[in-house]
Design a protein around this motif. Structure first.
Motif, PDB file in Angstrom:
ATOM      1  N   GLY A 140       0.599  -1.121   0.086  1.00  0.00           N
ATOM      2  CA  GLY A 140       0.349   0.059   0.214  1.00  0.00           C
ATOM      3  C   GLY A 140       0.852   1.147   0.166  1.00  0.00           C
ATOM      4  N   HIS A 141       1.812   0.897  -0.249  1.00  0.00           N
ATOM      5  CA  HIS A 141       2.837   2.227   0.111  1.00  0.00           C
ATOM      6  C   HIS A 141       3.015   3.301  -1.496  1.00  0.00           C
ATOM      7  CE1 HIS A 141       4.882   2.066   3.552  1.00  0.00           C
ATOM      8  NE2 HIS A 141       4.880   0.658   3.655  1.00  0.00           N
ATOM      9  N   PRO A 142       2.563   4.323  -1.815  1.00  0.00           N
ATOM     10  CA  PRO A 142       2.614   5.338  -3.166  1.00  0.00           C
ATOM     11  C   PRO A 142       3.852   4.886  -3.358  1.00  0.00           C
ATOM     12  CG  PRO A 142       0.992   6.531  -1.193  1.00  0.00           C
ATOM     13  CD  PRO A 142       2.413   5.377  -0.519  1.00  0.00           C
ATOM     14  N   ARG A 143       3.646   5.520  -4.867  1.00  0.00           N
ATOM     15  CA  ARG A 143       4.861   4.951  -5.032  1.00  0.00           C
ATOM     16  C   ARG A 143       6.217   5.824  -5.540  1.00  0.00           C
ATOM     17  NH1 ARG A 143       9.443   4.370  -6.499  1.00  0.00           N
ATOM     18  NH2 ARG A 143       9.857   3.246  -8.283  1.00  0.00           N
ATOM     19  N   SER A 144       5.385   7.035  -5.334  1.00  0.00           N
ATOM     20  CA  SER A 144       5.709   8.432  -4.926  1.00  0.00           C
ATOM     21  C   SER A 144       6.563   8.482  -3.590  1.00  0.00           C
ATOM     22  CB  SER A 144       5.407   9.650  -4.767  1.00  0.00           C
ATOM     23  OG  SER A 144       3.435   9.173  -3.835  1.00  0.00           O
ATOM     24  N   HIS A 145       5.981   7.540  -3.098  1.00  0.00           N
ATOM     25  CA  HIS A 145       7.071   7.510  -1.162  1.00  0.00           C
ATOM     26  C   HIS A 145       8.116   6.579  -1.635  1.00  0.00           C
ATOM     27  CE1 HIS A 145       2.807   8.905   1.223  1.00  0.00           C
ATOM     28  NE2 HIS A 145       3.349   9.752  -0.045  1.00  0.00           N
ATOM     29  N   ILE A 146       8.349   6.073  -2.235  1.00  0.00           N
ATOM     30  CA  ILE A 146       9.464   5.556  -3.151  1.00  0.00           C
ATOM     31  C   ILE A 146      10.676   5.830  -3.611  1.00  0.00           C
ATOM     32  CG2 ILE A 146      10.402   2.852  -2.859  1.00  0.00           C
ATOM     33  CD1 ILE A 146       7.441   2.311  -2.410  1.00  0.00           C
ATOM     34  N   GLN A 147      11.600   6.612  -2.825  1.00  0.00           N
ATOM     35  CA  GLN A 147      12.627   6.728  -3.449  1.00  0.00           C
ATOM     36  C   GLN A 147      13.670   5.811  -4.216  1.00  0.00           C
ATOM     37  OE1 GLN A 147      13.190   9.868  -4.722  1.00  0.00           O
ATOM     38  NE2 GLN A 147      14.149  11.570  -4.161  1.00  0.00           N
ATOM     39  N   VAL A 148      14.342   5.687  -5.088  1.00  0.00           N
ATOM     40  CA  VAL A 148      15.167   4.538  -5.474  1.00  0.00           C
ATOM     41  C   VAL A 148      16.214   6.110  -6.312  1.00  0.00           C
ATOM     42  CG1 VAL A 148      13.290   3.359  -5.672  1.00  0.00           C
ATOM     43  CG2 VAL A 148      14.373   4.380  -7.721  1.00  0.00           C
ATOM     44  N   THR A 149      17.862   4.978  -6.285  1.00  0.00           N
ATOM     45  CA  THR A 149      19.058   5.390  -6.941  1.00  0.00           C
ATOM     46  C   THR A 149      18.573   5.722  -8.271  1.00  0.00           C
ATOM     47  OG1 THR A 149      20.105   3.048  -7.344  1.00  0.00           O
ATOM     48  CG2 THR A 149      20.894   4.513  -4.798  1.00  0.00           C
ATOM     49  N   SER A 150      18.025   4.789  -9.240  1.00  0.00           N
ATOM     50  CA  SER A 150      18.265   5.414 -10.578  1.00  0.00           C
ATOM     51  C   SER A 150      17.530   6.251 -10.793  1.00  0.00           C
ATOM     52  CB  SER A 150      17.779   3.844 -10.935  1.00  0.00           C
ATOM     53  OG  SER A 150      16.279   3.965 -10.757  1.00  0.00           O
ATOM     54  N   THR A 151      16.372   7.335  -9.570  1.00  0.00           N
ATOM     55  CA  THR A 151      15.906   8.156 -10.471  1.00  0.00           C
ATOM     56  C   THR A 151      16.297  10.065  -9.897  1.00  0.00           C
ATOM     57  OG1 THR A 151      13.885   7.889  -8.221  1.00  0.00           O
ATOM     58  CG2 THR A 151      13.404   7.078 -10.144  1.00  0.00           C
ATOM     59  N   THR A 152      17.347   9.620  -8.854  1.00  0.00           N
ATOM     60  CA  THR A 152      17.946  11.050  -7.893  1.00  0.00           C
ATOM     61  C   THR A 152      19.131  11.455  -9.410  1.00  0.00           C
ATOM     62  OG1 THR A 152      19.326   9.082  -6.880  1.00  0.00           O
ATOM     63  CG2 THR A 152      17.278   9.502  -5.619  1.00  0.00           C
ATOM     64  N   SER A 153      19.814  11.926  -8.864  1.00  0.00           N
ATOM     65  CA  SER A 153      20.479  13.471  -9.812  1.00  0.00           C
ATOM     66  C   SER A 153      22.412  13.313  -8.294  1.00  0.00           C
ATOM     67  CB  SER A 153      20.784  13.878 -10.405  1.00  0.00           C
ATOM     68  OG  SER A 153      20.066  15.459  -8.550  1.00  0.00           O
ATOM     69  N   THR A 154      21.714  12.173  -7.475  1.00  0.00           N
ATOM     70  CA  THR A 154      22.935  12.326  -6.188  1.00  0.00           C
ATOM     71  C   THR A 154      24.412  11.580  -7.252  1.00  0.00           C
ATOM     72  OG1 THR A 154      21.821  12.538  -4.414  1.00  0.00           O
ATOM     73  CG2 THR A 154      23.998  11.550  -3.956  1.00  0.00           C
ATOM     74  N   ASN A 155      25.313  12.407  -6.750  1.00  0.00           N
ATOM     75  CA  ASN A 155      26.498  11.694  -6.798  1.00  0.00           C
ATOM     76  C   ASN A 155      26.641  10.478  -6.002  1.00  0.00           C
ATOM     77  OD1 ASN A 155      29.068  10.705  -7.775  1.00  0.00           O
ATOM     78  ND2 ASN A 155      29.958  13.228  -7.611  1.00  0.00           N
ATOM     79  N   TRP A 156      26.991   8.902  -6.394  1.00  0.00           N
ATOM     80  CA  TRP A 156      27.155   8.314  -5.425  1.00  0.00           C
ATOM     81  C   TRP A 156      28.129   7.129  -4.901  1.00  0.00           C
ATOM     82  CZ3 TRP A 156      22.744   7.018  -2.364  1.00  0.00           C
ATOM     83  CH2 TRP A 156      21.101   7.606  -3.470  1.00  0.00           C
ATOM     84  N   SER A 157      29.429   8.570  -5.997  1.00  0.00           N
ATOM     85  CA  SER A 157      30.604   8.271  -5.862  1.00  0.00           C
ATOM     86  C   SER A 157      31.106   9.007  -4.012  1.00  0.00           C
ATOM     87  CB  SER A 157      31.764   8.034  -6.729  1.00  0.00           C
ATOM     88  OG  SER A 157      31.351   9.657  -6.970  1.00  0.00           O
ATOM     89  N   ASP A 158      30.299  10.645  -3.863  1.00  0.00           N
ATOM     90  CA  ASP A 158      30.568  11.351  -3.000  1.00  0.00           C
ATOM     91  C   ASP A 158      29.496  10.467  -1.807  1.00  0.00           C
ATOM     92  OD1 ASP A 158      30.648  13.668  -1.070  1.00  0.00           O
ATOM     93  OD2 ASP A 158      30.732  15.173  -3.254  1.00  0.00           O
ATOM     94  N   SER A 159      30.284  10.846  -0.838  1.00  0.00           N
ATOM     95  CA  SER A 159      29.579  10.205   0.766  1.00  0.00           C
ATOM     96  C   SER A 159      28.935  11.763   1.083  1.00  0.00           C
ATOM     97  CB  SER A 159      30.771   9.509   1.810  1.00  0.00           C
ATOM     98  OG  SER A 159      31.728  10.645   2.033  1.00  0.00           O
TER      99      SER A 159
END
Length: 319
Positions: free
Chosen positions: A33-52
């Motif tokens: 029942g979790h809305p899709r908009s409430h689930i954030q995932v790595t592939s939809t963010t613009s974050t530089n994942w090599s930068d802690s």
């Protein structure tokens, strides 16, 4: 009454959504029942994942109620920049004040013989690559944080993610290959198939949806229940299959699922690949057992394969 950690989470951050398990976990959360908009995932963010520091800033911005860090054997942290480790992600979550976290690791087959203890369980889960993340979760749990971990056996089965996984586990790839060989043999009217495998290959498998359900089950258990059952300071549980499957058993089961009644022979590979044995007793004692049997799982996989390859089969039949 205890409020469910997963059900009550309004914001969930899933790191590792491009793995098969990560994708299945998203589907499980949507089913709950979790809305899709409430689930954030790595592939939809613009974050530089090599930068802690950037990762920590993102977590402080989102302030998720629950974080899943999924590092499967098929995608050892599968973002664009895999330079940041799961340990660094867990540390970033702790520094950002994230209250609830689940680390998910998956074992990979070992080449050659393995060393097991008296219960048949391979020491360190045969997953030394996950050791640092498991130790960090244990340390944070001992300090009162709700940081849990699971190590799963190899997943297989159809996956319906928003975005297809970037790669498959050894078991999933093996089963896909067998489905392809037997389906092609049927379409071409062949009664004999040669399969490359070592006769001592051994796998520990679980249907993908069952693994996702087990992960959520462990995350939702009361902390006192989990600690009492594991009898450890860590909040760790193995998600192991109740039985191992030898390669000849698997080949026969896949052939039956496809409907192939011909003969097959092995073209032996140089060395055997053996899945490490994981504990399944603890999870059973915690009230969870898998729903999908190997036979049912392979039938579902065969049906999914046929649906995905209708055009291919039609082409083969007319050539």
């Amino acid at each position: 009454m205890k409020v469910s950690t997963v059900q009550s989470a309004e914001r969930i951050l899933l790191l590792g959504d491009q793995s098969a398990i990560g994708a299945a976990l998203i589907q499980r959360l949507l089913h709950l029942g979790h809305p899709r908009s409430h689930i954030q995932v790595t592939s939809t963010t613009s974050t530089n994942w090599s930068d802690s520091e950037a990762v920590q800033a993102l977590m402080r911005e989102i302030l998720p109620d629950l974080v899943y860090v999924v590092e499967a054997s098929d995608c050892p942290f599968d973002t664009e920049a895999s330079a940041i480790s799961s340990t660094a992600l867990i540390s970033a979550a702790a520094e950002a004040g994230i209250a609830n976290l689940m680390f998910v690791g998956t074992v990979a087959p070992m080449v050659g013989a393995s060393t097991a203890n008296s219960r048949g369980i391979v020491s360190q889960h045969g997953a030394e690559s996950h050791a640092a993340a498991l130790q960090l979760c244990t340390l944070l749990a001992s300090q009162g944080m709700n940081y849990r971990s699971v190590i799963t056996c190899e997943p297989y089965g159809p996956c319906r993610p928003p975005k297809a996984p970037t790669s498959k586990s050894h078991a999933a790839g093996l089963i896909e290959g067998l489905l392809s060989q037997f389906t092609t043999a049927l379409a071409r009217g062949l009664d004999h198939v040669t399969i490359q495998a070592h006769p001592h290959d051994r796998l520990e498998l679980m249907y993908l949806n069952d693994i996702a359900e087990a992960i959520v089950h462990v995350m939702d258990l009361p902390q006192a229940t989990l600690s009492a059952t594991t009898q450890k300071r860590s909040l760790h549980v193995d998600i192991g299959a109740e039985q191992v499957v030898w390669i000849l058993e698997l080949i026969k089961a896949v052939a039956a699922a496809v409907g192939f009644r011909g003969r097959f022979q092995l073209d032996p590979t140089p060395v055997a690949r053996c899945s490490p044995r994981l504990d399944h007793h603890t999870l059973a004692n915690l009230g969870w057992r898998p729903l999908i049997s190997l036979e049912t799982g392979l039938e579902l996989s065969a049906m999914d394969f046929r649906l995905r390859h209708r055009t291919f089969q039609s082409t083969v039949c007319v050539t």
